[in-house]
Design a protein around this motif. Sequence first.
Motif, PDB file in Angstrom:
ATOM      1  N   ASP A  67      38.756 -29.086  73.332  1.00  0.00           N
ATOM      2  CA  ASP A  67      39.277 -29.869  72.205  1.00  0.00           C
ATOM      3  C   ASP A  67      39.464 -31.336  72.588  1.00  0.00           C
ATOM      4  N   LYS A  68      39.790 -31.583  73.865  1.00  0.00           N
ATOM      5  CA  LYS A  68      40.068 -32.944  74.311  1.00  0.00           C
ATOM      6  C   LYS A  68      38.811 -33.704  74.713  1.00  0.00           C
ATOM      7  N   TYR A  69      37.887 -32.996  75.384  1.00  0.00           N
ATOM      8  CA  TYR A  69      36.724 -33.684  75.955  1.00  0.00           C
ATOM      9  C   TYR A  69      35.388 -33.285  75.331  1.00  0.00           C
ATOM     10  N   GLY A  70      35.395 -32.316  74.424  1.00  0.00           N
ATOM     11  CA  GLY A  70      34.146 -31.923  73.796  1.00  0.00           C
ATOM     12  C   GLY A  70      33.162 -31.356  74.801  1.00  0.00           C
ATOM     13  N   GLU A  71      31.918 -31.807  74.718  1.00  0.00           N
ATOM     14  CA  GLU A  71      30.863 -31.265  75.566  1.00  0.00           C
ATOM     15  C   GLU A  71      31.099 -31.531  77.053  1.00  0.00           C
ATOM     16  N   ASN A  72      31.982 -32.478  77.384  1.00  0.00           N
ATOM     17  CA  ASN A  72      32.293 -32.778  78.792  1.00  0.00           C
ATOM     18  C   ASN A  72      33.544 -32.049  79.275  1.00  0.00           C
ATOM     19  N   TRP A  73      33.924 -30.952  78.592  1.00  0.00           N
ATOM     20  CA  TRP A  73      35.195 -30.292  78.891  1.00  0.00           C
ATOM     21  C   TRP A  73      35.272 -29.789  80.327  1.00  0.00           C
ATOM     22  N   LYS A  74      34.146 -29.398  80.912  1.00  0.00           N
ATOM     23  CA  LYS A  74      34.172 -28.880  82.280  1.00  0.00           C
ATOM     24  C   LYS A  74      34.553 -29.955  83.293  1.00  0.00           C
ATOM     25  N   HIS A  75      34.385 -31.231  82.906  1.00  0.00           N
ATOM     26  CA  HIS A  75      34.669 -32.338  83.823  1.00  0.00           C
ATOM     27  C   HIS A  75      35.971 -33.057  83.462  1.00  0.00           C
ATOM     28  N   GLY A  76      36.790 -32.401  82.611  1.00  0.00           N
ATOM     29  CA  GLY A  76      38.006 -33.059  82.141  1.00  0.00           C
ATOM     30  C   GLY A  76      38.952 -33.463  83.252  1.00  0.00           C
ATOM     31  N   GLU A  77      39.123 -32.589  84.256  1.00  0.00           N
ATOM     32  CA  GLU A  77      40.065 -32.901  85.334  1.00  0.00           C
ATOM     33  C   GLU A  77      39.537 -34.037  86.214  1.00  0.00           C
ATOM     34  N   GLU A  78      38.220 -34.058  86.420  1.00  0.00           N
ATOM     35  CA  GLU A  78      37.647 -35.180  87.175  1.00  0.00           C
ATOM     36  C   GLU A  78      37.850 -36.495  86.429  1.00  0.00           C
ATOM     37  N   TYR A  79      37.744 -36.409  85.092  1.00  0.00           N
ATOM     38  CA  TYR A  79      37.942 -37.602  84.269  1.00  0.00           C
ATOM     39  C   TYR A  79      39.381 -38.105  84.384  1.00  0.00           C
ATOM     40  N   GLU A  80      40.333 -37.153  84.314  1.00  0.00           N
ATOM     41  CA  GLU A  80      41.737 -37.535  84.446  1.00  0.00           C
ATOM     42  C   GLU A  80      41.995 -38.135  85.824  1.00  0.00           C
ATOM     43  N   LYS A  81      41.397 -37.555  86.846  1.00  0.00           N
ATOM     44  CA  LYS A  81      41.577 -38.061  88.205  1.00  0.00           C
ATOM     45  C   LYS A  81      41.002 -39.472  88.338  1.00  0.00           C
ATOM     46  N   ALA A  82      39.851 -39.664  87.701  1.00  0.00           N
ATOM     47  CA  ALA A  82      39.233 -40.979  87.760  1.00  0.00           C
ATOM     48  C   ALA A  82      40.094 -42.025  87.054  1.00  0.00           C
ATOM     49  N   GLN A  83      40.685 -41.634  85.919  1.00  0.00           N
ATOM     50  CA  GLN A  83      41.566 -42.563  85.207  1.00  0.00           C
ATOM     51  C   GLN A  83      42.780 -42.931  86.061  1.00  0.00           C
ATOM     52  N   GLN A  84      43.341 -41.937  86.740  1.00  0.00           N
ATOM     53  CA  GLN A  84      44.507 -42.185  87.599  1.00  0.00           C
ATOM     54  C   GLN A  84      44.147 -43.150  88.716  1.00  0.00           C
ATOM     55  N   GLN A  85      42.988 -42.937  89.340  1.00  0.00           N
ATOM     56  CA  GLN A  85      42.572 -43.810  90.427  1.00  0.00           C
ATOM     57  C   GLN A  85      42.247 -45.213  89.923  1.00  0.00           C
ATOM     58  N   GLN A  86      41.752 -45.269  88.685  1.00  0.00           N
ATOM     59  CA  GLN A  86      41.481 -46.583  88.100  1.00  0.00           C
ATOM     60  C   GLN A  86      42.782 -47.371  87.936  1.00  0.00           C
ATOM     61  N   ARG A  87      43.829 -46.684  87.465  1.00  0.00           N
ATOM     62  CA  ARG A  87      45.114 -47.363  87.282  1.00  0.00           C
ATOM     63  C   ARG A  87      45.687 -47.810  88.629  1.00  0.00           C
ATOM     64  N   GLN A  88      45.526 -46.943  89.662  1.00  0.00           N
ATOM     65  CA  GLN A  88      46.007 -47.309  90.986  1.00  0.00           C
ATOM     66  C   GLN A  88      45.250 -48.531  91.516  1.00  0.00           C
ATOM     67  N   TYR A  89      43.971 -48.565  91.258  1.00  0.00           N
ATOM     68  CA  TYR A  89      43.158 -49.705  91.690  1.00  0.00           C
ATOM     69  C   TYR A  89      43.666 -50.996  91.039  1.00  0.00           C
ATOM     70  N   GLN A  90      43.941 -50.892  89.716  1.00  0.00           N
ATOM     71  CA  GLN A  90      44.402 -52.076  88.990  1.00  0.00           C
ATOM     72  C   GLN A  90      45.741 -52.557  89.530  1.00  0.00           C
TER      73      GLN A  90
END
Length: 304
Positions: A67-90
């Motif tokens: 429901d949250k990621y659609g066709e990319n649902w299997k990679h949802g946790e990687e996406y969340e992890k990437a967002q977290q690391q992006q914020r840490q980078y900033q």
Amino acid sequence: MAYIDYYKILGVDKSATQDDIKKAYRKLARKLHPDLNPDDKEAERKFKELNEANEVLSNPENRAKYDKYGENWKHGEEYEKAQQQQRQYQQQSHYGGGFSGADFGEGEDFSDFFQNMFGGAGGGFGRSSRGSASGKFKGQDVHAELNLNLRDAAKTHPQTFEINGKKVRITIPAGVYDGQQIKLKGHGNPGVNGGPNGDLYITFNIPADPNFERIGDDLKTKVSIDLYTAVLGGEVKVNTLEGSVNLKVKPETQSGITVRLKGKGFPVYKKEGQHGDLFVTYEVKLPTNLTEKQKELFEQLKNS
């Protein structure tokens, strides 16, 4: 690959309850089942899509990701992890700190992940240096495979194995399917600079069974009956996952006819007491090594 709408395949809307999804799946599964549509490639394709949709939407965790990621649902946790690391980078860039790119596997850092999966949603980040990071970072996730035979997958049971020198004991619910993945939070590699441990992902491998073919929650099997039972009727013993049962055979049963044993199929995942159906196909076995007298009787039958 074209986007597949699992809700559309099942004929339900996004607000459908788990019971709605179950009812829709069972109704369509009976309509599209290969036994009812022999040599129909389109029905076979739709049946596979139906099972895929059911496996995702009948699992609340996977459904939430879909429901949250659609066709990319299997990679949802990687996406969340990437967002977290992006914020840490900033944050670290704002204070002049360095950042060590965390690998997702095969040397791909989070900027590659955004670029490849979300078309550059990472906001134009380049590769950062590989120096030590001052912040806390989650440890690397660990992926493992666990082999189960069909009968083991049909019952809830404990399993113990070793990861990173530690014994991990899990309870495997009845009804897991081949290729299904579960997550054990905090059982991955240690975190960096006091960060949390990574997670452990276990994928189940369930090879084909010599006696049963699994299709969703249903099972298929074959049973041989002799010519006399096929013509005159009688009983035949049929093996199920929970033991054997006696099945009545109607007179003049043809070879290839399939009957259904309701509730004798595979357990429904995390639905205690619920099972699919068992479809039994008859194979009529012709007699061999006939005596002359027996051949004569067949000739009389033929000419009658």
